[in-house]
Motif scaffolding. Structure first.
Motif, short mmCIF file in Angstrom:
data_model
loop_
_atom_site.label_atom_id
_atom_site.label_comp_id
_atom_site.label_asym_id
_atom_site.label_seq_id
_atom_site.Cartn_x
_atom_site.Cartn_y
_atom_site.Cartn_z
N ASN A 73 0.88 -1.30 -0.03
CA ASN A 73 -0.06 -0.10 -0.05
C ASN A 73 0.82 1.26 0.08
N TYR A 74 1.95 1.29 0.76
CA TYR A 74 2.93 2.42 0.88
C TYR A 74 3.46 2.69 -0.41
N ALA A 75 3.99 1.50 -1.18
CA ALA A 75 4.60 2.01 -2.56
C ALA A 75 3.51 2.29 -3.53
N GLU A 76 2.38 1.68 -3.36
CA GLU A 76 1.32 2.20 -4.49
C GLU A 76 1.02 3.63 -4.37
N ARG A 77 0.89 4.01 -2.98
CA ARG A 77 0.39 5.39 -2.61
C ARG A 77 1.69 6.36 -3.16
N LYS A 78 2.81 5.84 -2.78
CA LYS A 78 3.97 6.64 -3.47
C LYS A 78 3.94 6.92 -5.01
N ASP A 79 3.72 5.87 -5.65
CA ASP A 79 3.75 5.73 -7.12
C ASP A 79 2.61 6.74 -7.65
N GLU A 80 1.31 6.24 -7.00
CA GLU A 80 0.50 7.62 -7.49
C GLU A 80 0.85 9.07 -7.24
N GLY A 101 3.13 24.78 -10.95
CA GLY A 101 4.22 24.79 -9.78
C GLY A 101 3.62 24.15 -8.56
N ASP A 102 4.89 24.01 -7.45
CA ASP A 102 4.31 22.95 -6.38
C ASP A 102 3.37 23.79 -5.72
N ASP A 103 3.06 24.97 -5.74
CA ASP A 103 1.90 25.76 -4.85
C ASP A 103 0.60 25.59 -5.57
N GLU A 104 0.56 24.88 -6.66
CA GLU A 104 -0.58 24.56 -7.31
C GLU A 104 -1.10 23.34 -7.60
N ALA A 105 -0.81 22.46 -6.42
CA ALA A 105 -1.20 21.17 -6.16
C ALA A 105 -2.80 21.13 -5.93
N ASN A 106 -3.65 20.11 -6.45
CA ASN A 106 -4.87 20.27 -6.22
C ASN A 106 -5.31 19.71 -4.83
N ALA A 107 -6.63 19.46 -4.60
CA ALA A 107 -6.82 18.68 -3.19
C ALA A 107 -6.30 17.23 -3.11
N GLN A 108 -6.67 16.63 -4.29
CA GLN A 108 -6.30 15.29 -4.52
C GLN A 108 -4.91 14.75 -4.25
N GLU A 109 -3.95 15.74 -4.81
CA GLU A 109 -2.48 15.53 -4.53
C GLU A 109 -2.23 15.99 -3.10
N ARG A 110 -2.75 17.05 -2.50
CA ARG A 110 -2.42 17.34 -1.25
C ARG A 110 -2.79 16.33 -0.25
N ALA A 111 -4.17 15.77 -0.55
CA ALA A 111 -4.51 14.53 0.63
C ALA A 111 -3.62 13.37 0.30
N LEU A 112 -3.08 13.23 -0.96
CA LEU A 112 -2.30 11.97 -1.26
C LEU A 112 -0.94 11.89 -0.51
N ALA A 168 -0.39 13.83 1.96
CA ALA A 168 -0.39 13.47 3.51
C ALA A 168 -0.41 12.26 3.91
N THR A 169 -1.37 11.45 3.14
CA THR A 169 -1.29 10.04 3.18
C THR A 169 0.17 9.40 3.28
N VAL A 170 0.68 9.81 2.32
CA VAL A 170 2.23 9.12 1.98
C VAL A 170 3.23 9.41 2.96
N LEU A 171 2.89 10.61 3.66
CA LEU A 171 3.85 11.10 4.37
C LEU A 171 3.56 10.48 6.02
N LYS A 172 2.09 10.15 6.03
CA LYS A 172 1.96 9.29 7.44
C LYS A 172 2.20 7.88 7.39
N LEU A 173 2.13 7.36 6.12
CA LEU A 173 2.43 6.04 5.65
C LEU A 173 4.10 5.83 5.91
N ARG A 174 4.78 6.81 5.58
CA ARG A 174 6.20 6.73 5.75
C ARG A 174 6.42 6.73 7.17
#
Length: 397
Positions: A86-93, A107-118, A120-126
């Motif tokens: 699951n961790y590897a899949e979320r990172k790849d996504e 730019g990095d400041d233009e990430a949409n809600a889906q990317e920001r949520a994902l 946050a999930t990756v950082l928590k899984l990490r």
């Protein structure tokens, strides 16, 4: 019908039983019974008693406990596989979303809600996945220790048979030589003394071994490590080889396998090898592979079960040059090999329209599905892929 007796109805029996609690129920309410202190036997065990002790080692008295240990070990393997998958899949996504955004000039400041949520999930899984994996690895080692303990107790019960027989002969000879009834009696040590001595000696021998000797050579632990490593690198185009087992244990006894395990180019790796996913017996790609614990050769389940004797005895391994003689009980379902076959099949499907070197194909055009783990440039790139991905994620914050 005998006089004075009558058949009670179901309700009457229930009423009578509920009105008068059984003695067993009363004892349970009173708490466990205290056993008397152990007293050493005053005479050696007779042949029948010695055979009963031997039965404890030969019969399946501990089978249920052993099954529970094996089932728990399997659940830990599956859990570590799933959380790292699951961790590897979320990172790849996340990496895919970031690449698409950057391709569009965002730019990095233009990430949409889906990317920001994902993200946050990756950082928590990490944060949590390595902790869960390490605690699971410690639990796997505990289970292996307990499995060894069960086998050592059986071995001790078998070993004390000769000691009990010697004690009986010595006691008989001593009695024949002692005509004086006031003479010193022969000191009987008994089965408990011999059992504790034998078990303690085996325990001391086991815990004097190195981590590598206890776990690095254990089939269950090796499978756990390989499954963990495979899950961590499940999204890599060409996964790095598994580090050699002699490098799994540092001074702190820790293992490796995660993408943050500190692997370096100097680490020894499992020798580069070509793995053929075709069954040596049926010569078709395996769908339900079973691997021998004795020689590590894998076969399609139906083919190897048909090859081995039906009565459960051993037979020479069908792979040319192998001198092992496996039996049905030496085989296990190889879920790690299933994962590798599925990935190889998926890669083959993705590249079926590409030009393929004729040397990598059979005469009928069907590929051999061989995957090499030799270290090359791609391997070195795959080796650090997980680490670079984490650095990309942290850089986007």
């Amino acid at each position: 019908m005998a006089p004075g007796r009558r058949i009670l109805s179901g309700s009457a029996r229930q009423s009578r039983s509920s009105a008068t609690p059984s003695s067993a129920r009363q004892e349970r309410r009173a708490g466990p019974l205290e056993l008397p202190e152990y007293e050493a036997p005053s005479c050696p065990l007779d042949p029948q008693s010695r055979r009963q002790i031997l039965d404890l080692a030969t019969q399946q008295h501990s089978a249920k406990y052993s099954d529970q240990l094996a089932n728990t070990l399997k659940m830990l393997e599956d859990s570590v596989r799933d959380i790292n998958d699951n961790y590897a899949e979320r990172k790849d996504e996340l990496k895919t979303l970031q690449s698409k955004r950057r391709e569009k000039g965002g730019g990095d400041d233009e990430a949409n809600a889906q990317e920001r949520a994902l993200k946050a999930t990756v950082l928590k899984l990490r944060e949590v996945v390595p902790e869960l994996t390490e605690s699971s690895e410690e639990a796997v080692r505990d289970l292996i220790d307990w499995q060894v303990e069960v086998e050592d107790e059986k071995k001790a019960l078998r070993e004390i048979q000769a000691l009990l027989e010697d004690e009986a002969r010595e006691a008989k000879a001593h009695a024949e030589l002692q005509a004086d009834p006031d003479a010193d009696l022969f000191e009987v040590k008994g089965p408990r003394h011999f059992f504790n001595e034998a078990r303690d000696a085996q325990t001391e021998e086991y815990y004097s071994k190195s981590m590598y000797q206890k776990y690095g050579l254990n089939n269950d632990y090796v499978h756990f490590k390989k499954l963990w490593h495979d899950a961590v690198h499940s999204r890599d185009a060409q996964p790095p080889p598994v580090p050699d087992a002699t490098r799994w244990f540092g001074q702190q006894g820790g293992g490796g396998g995660g993408d943050e395990a500190g692997d370096s180019d100097e680490d020894l790796v499992v020798a580069g090898e070509v793995q053929d996913f075709r069954c040596p017996l049926s010569m078709v790609v395996m769908k339900e592979p079973y691997t021998s614990r004795l020689c590590k050769h894998s076969f399609e389940k139906a083919a190897i079960l048909e090859y081995l004797p039906k009565n459960g005895t051993s037979k020479e391994c069908p792979v040319a040059g192998c001198d092992k003689h496996p039996k049905k009980s030496d085989l296990y379902f190889d879920d790690l090999l299933v994962r590798r076959i599925k990935r190889a099949t998926a890669r083959q499907s993705e590249t079926q329209d590409d030009d393929v070197d004729e040397d990598d194909e059979d005469e009928d055009g069907d590929t051999s599905m061989q995957v090499t783990s030799e270290r090359d440039v791609k391997t070195e790139r795959g080796w650090d892929r997980g680490r670079r991905l984490i650095e990309d994620i942290m850089g986007d914050e």
